[in-house]
Structure formats: C-alpha cells, structure tokens
Scaffold this motif. Sequence first.
Motif, PDB file in Angstrom:
ATOM      1  N   LEU A 115       0.814  -1.216   0.000  1.00 36.52           N
ATOM      2  CA  LEU A 115       0.000   0.000   0.000  1.00 36.52           C
ATOM      3  C   LEU A 115       0.848   1.266   0.000  1.00 36.52           C
ATOM      4  O   LEU A 115       0.535   2.223  -0.712  1.00 36.52           O
ATOM      5  CB  LEU A 115      -0.932   0.017   1.207  1.00 36.52           C
ATOM      6  CG  LEU A 115      -2.205  -0.791   1.050  1.00 36.52           C
ATOM      7  CD1 LEU A 115      -2.953  -0.850   2.374  1.00 36.52           C
ATOM      8  CD2 LEU A 115      -3.092  -0.216  -0.029  1.00 36.52           C
ATOM      9  N   LEU A 116       1.901   1.281   0.784  1.00 35.75           N
ATOM     10  CA  LEU A 116       2.755   2.461   0.839  1.00 35.75           C
ATOM     11  C   LEU A 116       3.380   2.744  -0.525  1.00 35.75           C
ATOM     12  O   LEU A 116       3.408   3.886  -0.986  1.00 35.75           O
ATOM     13  CB  LEU A 116       3.828   2.317   1.910  1.00 35.75           C
ATOM     14  CG  LEU A 116       4.685   3.556   2.151  1.00 35.75           C
ATOM     15  CD1 LEU A 116       3.834   4.738   2.586  1.00 35.75           C
ATOM     16  CD2 LEU A 116       5.742   3.259   3.203  1.00 35.75           C
ATOM     17  N   GLU A 117       3.869   1.709  -1.179  1.00 33.85           N
ATOM     18  CA  GLU A 117       4.459   1.890  -2.513  1.00 33.85           C
ATOM     19  C   GLU A 117       3.406   2.381  -3.506  1.00 33.85           C
ATOM     20  O   GLU A 117       3.652   3.306  -4.290  1.00 33.85           O
ATOM     21  CB  GLU A 117       5.095   0.597  -3.006  1.00 33.85           C
ATOM     22  CG  GLU A 117       5.793   0.716  -4.343  1.00 33.85           C
ATOM     23  CD  GLU A 117       6.985   1.666  -4.322  1.00 33.85           C
ATOM     24  OE1 GLU A 117       7.184   2.368  -5.348  1.00 33.85           O
ATOM     25  OE2 GLU A 117       7.711   1.728  -3.317  1.00 33.85           O
ATOM     26  N   LYS A 148      10.721   7.772   5.575  1.00 29.29           N
ATOM     27  CA  LYS A 148      11.150   7.305   6.896  1.00 29.29           C
ATOM     28  C   LYS A 148      11.638   5.856   6.811  1.00 29.29           C
ATOM     29  O   LYS A 148      10.889   4.965   6.426  1.00 29.29           O
ATOM     30  CB  LYS A 148       9.960   7.398   7.854  1.00 29.29           C
ATOM     31  CG  LYS A 148      10.265   7.040   9.268  1.00 29.29           C
ATOM     32  CD  LYS A 148       8.979   7.209  10.081  1.00 29.29           C
ATOM     33  CE  LYS A 148       9.166   6.720  11.479  1.00 29.29           C
ATOM     34  NZ  LYS A 148       7.923   6.836  12.243  1.00 29.29           N
ATOM     35  N   VAL A 149      12.900   5.642   7.153  1.00 26.23           N
ATOM     36  CA  VAL A 149      13.469   4.296   7.114  1.00 26.23           C
ATOM     37  C   VAL A 149      14.082   4.004   8.477  1.00 26.23           C
ATOM     38  O   VAL A 149      14.820   4.831   9.001  1.00 26.23           O
ATOM     39  CB  VAL A 149      14.545   4.184   6.009  1.00 26.23           C
ATOM     40  CG1 VAL A 149      15.183   2.812   5.998  1.00 26.23           C
ATOM     41  CG2 VAL A 149      13.948   4.503   4.656  1.00 26.23           C
ATOM     42  N   PRO A 150      13.873   2.877   9.081  1.00 29.40           N
ATOM     43  CA  PRO A 150      12.883   1.870   8.673  1.00 29.40           C
ATOM     44  C   PRO A 150      11.484   2.348   9.025  1.00 29.40           C
ATOM     45  O   PRO A 150      11.307   3.137   9.935  1.00 29.40           O
ATOM     46  CB  PRO A 150      13.263   0.647   9.497  1.00 29.40           C
ATOM     47  CG  PRO A 150      13.862   1.211  10.740  1.00 29.40           C
ATOM     48  CD  PRO A 150      14.540   2.493  10.336  1.00 29.40           C
ATOM     49  N   TRP A 151      10.494   1.869   8.308  1.00 31.05           N
ATOM     50  CA  TRP A 151       9.121   2.260   8.597  1.00 31.05           C
ATOM     51  C   TRP A 151       8.354   1.077   9.156  1.00 31.05           C
ATOM     52  O   TRP A 151       8.745  -0.069   9.012  1.00 31.05           O
ATOM     53  CB  TRP A 151       8.451   2.880   7.385  1.00 31.05           C
ATOM     54  CG  TRP A 151       8.495   2.013   6.156  1.00 31.05           C
ATOM     55  CD1 TRP A 151       9.504   1.965   5.242  1.00 31.05           C
ATOM     56  CD2 TRP A 151       7.521   1.075   5.740  1.00 31.05           C
ATOM     57  NE1 TRP A 151       9.206   1.053   4.276  1.00 31.05           N
ATOM     58  CE2 TRP A 151       7.989   0.485   4.556  1.00 31.05           C
ATOM     59  CE3 TRP A 151       6.299   0.666   6.229  1.00 31.05           C
ATOM     60  CZ2 TRP A 151       7.270  -0.482   3.865  1.00 31.05           C
ATOM     61  CZ3 TRP A 151       5.587  -0.294   5.542  1.00 31.05           C
ATOM     62  CH2 TRP A 151       6.080  -0.848   4.364  1.00 31.05           C
ATOM     63  N   ASN A 152       7.260   1.408   9.758  1.00 25.93           N
ATOM     64  CA  ASN A 152       6.440   0.432  10.457  1.00 25.93           C
ATOM     65  C   ASN A 152       5.459  -0.242   9.498  1.00 25.93           C
ATOM     66  O   ASN A 152       4.724   0.441   8.790  1.00 25.93           O
ATOM     67  CB  ASN A 152       5.697   1.165  11.579  1.00 25.93           C
ATOM     68  CG  ASN A 152       4.924   0.246  12.481  1.00 25.93           C
ATOM     69  OD1 ASN A 152       4.724  -0.918  12.187  1.00 25.93           O
ATOM     70  ND2 ASN A 152       4.484   0.789  13.597  1.00 25.93           N
ATOM     71  N   GLU A 153       5.411  -1.555   9.491  1.00 29.52           N
ATOM     72  CA  GLU A 153       4.514  -2.320   8.612  1.00 29.52           C
ATOM     73  C   GLU A 153       3.039  -2.002   8.880  1.00 29.52           C
ATOM     74  O   GLU A 153       2.212  -2.136   7.995  1.00 29.52           O
ATOM     75  CB  GLU A 153       4.772  -3.819   8.786  1.00 29.52           C
ATOM     76  CG  GLU A 153       3.883  -4.732   7.973  1.00 29.52           C
ATOM     77  CD  GLU A 153       4.183  -4.768   6.485  1.00 29.52           C
ATOM     78  OE1 GLU A 153       3.254  -5.057   5.715  1.00 29.52           O
ATOM     79  OE2 GLU A 153       5.330  -4.508   6.093  1.00 29.52           O
ATOM     80  N   ILE A 154       2.712  -1.573  10.071  1.00 32.13           N
ATOM     81  CA  ILE A 154       1.313  -1.283  10.400  1.00 32.13           C
ATOM     82  C   ILE A 154       1.048   0.229  10.429  1.00 32.13           C
ATOM     83  O   ILE A 154       0.196   0.717  11.170  1.00 32.13           O
ATOM     84  CB  ILE A 154       0.883  -1.958  11.717  1.00 32.13           C
ATOM     85  CG1 ILE A 154       1.769  -1.506  12.876  1.00 32.13           C
ATOM     86  CG2 ILE A 154       0.884  -3.470  11.567  1.00 32.13           C
ATOM     87  CD1 ILE A 154       1.256  -1.950  14.229  1.00 32.13           C
ATOM     88  N   MET A 156      -0.603   2.109   8.582  1.00 30.53           N
ATOM     89  CA  MET A 156      -1.948   2.547   8.219  1.00 30.53           C
ATOM     90  C   MET A 156      -2.928   2.558   9.384  1.00 30.53           C
ATOM     91  O   MET A 156      -4.049   3.032   9.248  1.00 30.53           O
ATOM     92  CB  MET A 156      -2.501   1.750   7.041  1.00 30.53           C
ATOM     93  CG  MET A 156      -2.887   0.319   7.337  1.00 30.53           C
ATOM     94  SD  MET A 156      -1.518  -0.790   7.568  1.00 30.53           S
ATOM     95  CE  MET A 156      -1.214  -1.381   5.959  1.00 30.53           C
ATOM     96  N   TYR A 157      -2.491   2.068  10.545  1.00 30.80           N
ATOM     97  CA  TYR A 157      -3.321   2.105  11.746  1.00 30.80           C
ATOM     98  C   TYR A 157      -2.854   3.193  12.716  1.00 30.80           C
ATOM     99  O   TYR A 157      -3.393   3.312  13.807  1.00 30.80           O
ATOM    100  CB  TYR A 157      -3.301   0.751  12.455  1.00 30.80           C
ATOM    101  CG  TYR A 157      -3.697  -0.394  11.546  1.00 30.80           C
ATOM    102  CD1 TYR A 157      -4.992  -0.492  11.047  1.00 30.80           C
ATOM    103  CD2 TYR A 157      -2.775  -1.361  11.163  1.00 30.80           C
ATOM    104  CE1 TYR A 157      -5.348  -1.525  10.202  1.00 30.80           C
ATOM    105  CE2 TYR A 157      -3.130  -2.402  10.328  1.00 30.80           C
ATOM    106  CZ  TYR A 157      -4.428  -2.478   9.845  1.00 30.80           C
ATOM    107  OH  TYR A 157      -4.783  -3.499   9.008  1.00 30.80           O
ATOM    108  N   GLU A 158      -1.858   3.967  12.329  1.00 32.10           N
ATOM    109  CA  GLU A 158      -1.300   4.997  13.193  1.00 32.10           C
ATOM    110  C   GLU A 158      -1.741   6.384  12.744  1.00 32.10           C
ATOM    111  O   GLU A 158      -1.898   6.642  11.553  1.00 32.10           O
ATOM    112  CB  GLU A 158       0.230   4.921  13.189  1.00 32.10           C
ATOM    113  CG  GLU A 158       0.756   3.630  13.765  1.00 32.10           C
ATOM    114  CD  GLU A 158       2.277   3.547  13.722  1.00 32.10           C
ATOM    115  OE1 GLU A 158       2.925   4.477  13.219  1.00 32.10           O
ATOM    116  OE2 GLU A 158       2.795   2.535  14.191  1.00 32.10           O
TER     117      GLU A 158
END
Length: 163
Positions: A115-117, A148-154, A156-158
């Motif tokens: 989704l981010l990509e 932002k690296v590394p980014w959080n896999e979740i 979309m809930y933040e």
Amino acid sequence: MGASASLFRKGKYVTEKDLDIIIDIFTKMKFYSSGIDKEKLSKGECFSISFTNDHWRRRWDDDDYQWDSLDDNDHIIIYFYPNVEIELGEYIPSMGEEVPDYLNFEDISGRGRLLLEFLHRYFKLFPEDVFMEMHFYTKDDIDKLYAKVPWNEIWMYEDPKTF
C-alpha cells in the motif's frame, strides 16, 4: 476478511481513465490484474480487480506451496466505484466536505509495504486525494512515511500526526 481502506476524491466522478492509471501504477510495480469488467464500468457499476505479482503466482502454481507461506504484499483486491453517491461518503477534514470513496482496498492486513508503494506513486498523480483506514492520510503524510526508514509495517493504523 480483515480491515479495508478507501480512497476519496473531491468534486468529480472518477472515469475509466482513472482506473487505467491505477492499473498502470500496479503494472509498473510488477503486478498483473484480473477481473476488469469494462461492461460494468460503462454502466457505472462497482466491480473488483485482483492484482498479483509473479512471486505470488509461482507460489500458487507450485504443488508444494503452503498457504501460510504466501506473502500478503504479493496480492491485493480492489473495488472500483465509478459513480458513488455522496450519501455513502465520509467527511474529509482536508477537503472540508463529505466526499464519497471511489476505491476500496480489501483486507489490507499485512499489506503495508504494498500500500505504501502504491500510494507513494498514486499521490504523485493525484495529490489532492485522501487515503483512509483508521485515519486520513494526505500526500504529505504518505511522503513522510515513504521517506522514513525503517518504517512500520502497520503504519496505516497509526495517526499521521505522529510521523
């Protein structure tokens, strides 16, 4: 089925051209589409499109594959709504009005990277649109996340205010 997410556009109905752009974004990400029903599109009806990449297809076609070994970031289903009525919309603060969603992503759980990509590429073309799962995300929010690296896999809930 897990959580779903939506895209919103202010002020105009989406067209077949918008759908072609979305498909092109996924194609450039090495995904292939199936389930495109141009007849439903011409009638203004909702329909779904499934996107998969080669890795997922190879795993699926392998007789020895195991369901739990498939990566969620290798496939996704979207629902395209070409003529959604405003009664089905959400109030979008950055747009200042209630706006219908025109694209739904089915079961986004585990698909944060995908989704981010997609959204990073999408917002380059449609910078005024808004993505929503639990919170609203604008182009600026997605750009901050993408950088932002590394980014959080979740992600979309933040709340994007925390980025």
